[in-house]
Design an enzyme around this catalytic site. Structure first.
Site, PDB file in Angstrom:
ATOM      1  N   PRO A   2      -0.472   1.273   6.782  1.00  0.00           N
ATOM      2  CA  PRO A   2       0.007   2.642   6.588  1.00  0.00           C
ATOM      3  C   PRO A   2       0.114   2.970   5.104  1.00  0.00           C
ATOM      4  CG  PRO A   2       1.284   1.514   8.257  1.00  0.00           C
ATOM      5  CD  PRO A   2       0.407   0.475   7.632  1.00  0.00           C
ATOM      6  N   GLU A   3      -0.376   4.146   4.742  1.00  0.00           N
ATOM      7  CA  GLU A   3      -0.365   4.532   3.330  1.00  0.00           C
ATOM      8  C   GLU A   3       0.880   5.375   3.032  1.00  0.00           C
ATOM      9  OE1 GLU A   3      -4.152   5.359   1.611  1.00  0.00           O
ATOM     10  OE2 GLU A   3      -5.237   4.344   3.197  1.00  0.00           O
ATOM     11  N   LYS A  52       4.801   2.924  -0.646  1.00  0.00           N
ATOM     12  CA  LYS A  52       4.760   2.379   0.708  1.00  0.00           C
ATOM     13  C   LYS A  52       6.087   1.758   1.127  1.00  0.00           C
ATOM     14  CE  LYS A  52      -0.193   1.398   0.317  1.00  0.00           C
ATOM     15  NZ  LYS A  52      -1.260   0.380   0.446  1.00  0.00           N
ATOM     16  N   ASN A 193      -6.281   1.997   1.013  1.00  0.00           N
ATOM     17  CA  ASN A 193      -7.726   1.860   0.995  1.00  0.00           C
ATOM     18  C   ASN A 193      -8.461   3.160   1.311  1.00  0.00           C
ATOM     19  OD1 ASN A 193      -9.910   0.268   0.417  1.00  0.00           O
ATOM     20  ND2 ASN A 193     -10.013  -0.700   2.420  1.00  0.00           N
ATOM     21  N   ARG A 286      -9.931  -6.669  -0.525  1.00  0.00           N
ATOM     22  CA  ARG A 286     -10.000  -5.505   0.361  1.00  0.00           C
ATOM     23  C   ARG A 286     -11.403  -4.911   0.323  1.00  0.00           C
ATOM     24  NH1 ARG A 286      -5.151  -3.149   1.683  1.00  0.00           N
ATOM     25  NH2 ARG A 286      -6.422  -2.086   3.246  1.00  0.00           N
TER      26      ARG A 286
END
Length: 296
Positions: A2-3, A52, A193, A286
């Site tokens: 979750p961003e 976050k 991301n 990532r």
């Protein structure tokens, strides 16, 4: 993962549904038993997000600080008078599912169901409850300790009072690729991301460009791009990174789902702008997505 926009939605939900109430706090899983006992019966005085991380401020100089990580999520329920999202966080479908289910809401007094799965923390208020599962971080701190943790984070684009200057300075003094710096929470808080991939594409920036090679005006535009995308996420409850200007024709636009992205997870598919195959590769653990033609 979750961003940042999801965590800001969480802060809003806790503010709307639980602030001002003395909460029953437990740890059904047992991994936060001591912290839950210290919070049990205390009034939730505020809820705030920075990047976050979620900060729940309780009376008595107690703060519950959490980070959802890759797999964490808060789920909610309550009586027919409870109004809020049913779940915020991962696992989630493309675009976040944050809906209140009126049909499932019981009438009458609040009777929380038995916890399902590994519930790290359960909070129960006057009309609803909240369960936290799978966080990467869940700690009880004093206000001073929580503020020290927050001070170690970069500026948050969703904070209307945030100054982008520390972000600009941190990027410009680094040799690391800008694509890596955007994911560094000590440089800028809340970008994940998806926002990284989409904002770099929209600004036409090669994600492998060393930070020190980017001018201040370019970085301020990148900051503004992320702030705009994330504000849309807070408003809609899902990550939406395309708009009509991105869509070359009416017929094609009608075929695009609402959650369509420009480059994220489109490796090997034609770039929506130039037709070049979208590339993907690993950067600091990532997956990175970019268009080799548009982002030169």
């Amino acid at each position: 993962m979750p961003e940042g926009h999801s965590v800001h939605r969480l802060a809003r939900q806790f503010t709307d549904c639980f602030v001002g109430q003395a909460l029953a706090v437990s740890s059904p899983q047992g991994r936060f038993a001591d912290g839950a006992a210290a919070l049990d019966g205390h009034v939730l005085e505020g809820a705030r997000a920075h990047g976050k991380q979620l900060f729940l401020d309780f009376a008595g100089d107690r703060v519950l600080r959490s980070h959802l990580g890759l797999y964490g999520a808060w789920s909610f329920g309550g009586t027919d008078r409870f109004r809020g999202a049913s779940s915020i966080g991962a696992p989630r479908r493309i675009g976040e599912r944050e809906a209140h289910d009126d049909a499932a809401a019981p009438t009458g007094p609040l009777l929380p169901p038995a916890p399902v799965g590994a519930v790290r923390v359960r909070l129960v208020g006057d009309e609803g409850w909240a369960d936290l599962r799978g966080p990467s971080l869940c700690v009880l701190e004093s206000t001073a300790e929580a503020e020290a943790a927050r001070a170690g984070l970069g500026p948050d684009p969703l904070d209307p009072s945030a100054d982008p200057a520390p972000f600009v300075a941190a990027v410009r003094r680094s040799r690391r690729p800008v694509g890596a710096l955007l994911m560094d929470q000590a440089v800028v808080a809340g970008v994940g991301n998806i926002f990284r991939a989409e904002s770099l594409f929209r600004r036409g920036l090669d994600p492998m460009t060393p930070g020190r090679d980017l001018d201040e005006p370019v970085l301020r535009e990148l900051w503004a791009e992320n702030a705009a995308l994330m504000r849309t996420g807070v408003r809609l409850g899902r990550i939406l990174t395309t708009d009509p200007a991105d869509r070359p024709g009416v017929r094609e636009a009608q075929a695009w789902p609402e959650h369509a992205h420009l480059v994220y997870r489109r490796q090997g598919l034609p770039c929506r702008r130039c037709g070049t195959a979208v590339a993907a590769g690993e950067l600091e653990g990532r997956t990175l997505y970019w268009c080799p033609s548009c982002q030169r």
